[in-house]
Design an enzyme around this catalytic site. Sequence first.
Site: not given
Length: 388
Positions: A244, A367-368
């Site tokens: 991805e 997520s970060n």
Amino acid sequence: MSSVEEFRTEIRGWLAANLTGAFAGLRGRGGPGREHEAFAERLAWERHMAAEGWTCVGWPVEHGGRGATIEQQVAFHEEYALADAPARVNHIGEQLLGPTLVAFGTPEQRARFLPPIVAVEELWCQGYSEPDAGSDLANVRTRAEREGEDWVVTGQKTWTSLAHDAQWCFVVARTEAGSTRHAGLSYLLVPLDQPGVEIRPIQQLTGTSEFNEVFFDGARTSATRIVGEPGDGWKVAMATLGFERGVSTLGQQVGFRRELETLIDLARRNGAADDPLIRDRLARAWTGLETIRFNALRMLDGVAAGAPGPEASIGKIFWATWHRELGELAMSVLGAGGMTAPEVPYELDDWQRLFLFSRSDTIYAGSNEIQRNIIAERVLGLPKEIRP
């Protein structure tokens, strides 16, 4: 195979010749927050691409691709973005599942599933996240039990992008009773058009619904549709995430650059650029985008070696935060006018949609916070986060 520049010239010429007539109005259509736009027309466009041999260009020739090198794939994605061609509808199958099956699938699985992806005849979605296992994928609770020649799947997935348009879903499920975390997971290919599958759209801040909840209540899939061995799900799922974050990110940055250049032009025209603070933020946005590109180019070394290195997690944090801040900057450039919709029925303009949808950039695809943990624990070797 032609050189990179010859390949770039070929795809550029093909796009110029084919984004015409019935397809001319598709330029700029679709994309994050706008996946509802002209879906049927974009599907027809992508099937036209398939007929002309322009899908899955990086796949091996024996699996229906062009065998393009990493450099040629970058050229393809950049030229596609530079032409403002419509957002792809088949990217989950082409960029995620297809390479995963090439790497881990059986010959029978490749023969069954790869040709329909190349031809854009079957669309896929990704069954990873759950209500209690978003970025923490190892916490999945969806379970699959073997019954005769089938796996029987029960559980819930959420934030499942494009599930309402897909025919198939690759699902990470727990197949070993009593297992926890990374152990006991398997990677299953599940048809969505069957009893026991319910898809519910989730309305976003933008008012659209490009992702969904998917409920499995005794849904079935053949025992032959497990990728890898039972218990290999974590390894296979991580490989999919690696694909991805591959070469398509260079094309994504072409779109980012177009947004930034348009915003700079707007700031000059409406006087916002006279504010030294706005000028400073625009300059920092420009330098940030250059940094993103350099990191992406560095990441390609890992992609060429078979898997992205830590640059993939670094890049995800950086581009996601940069894009969210660009949306905030756009609101500052627009001023008070950015808080009002132009007319009934109060459709969002492009900048409002960017501001709202880019809030999700730092959440989806890891997520970060999760990316920072990955960098800290797996790259820098820092102590692991204390878990209850």
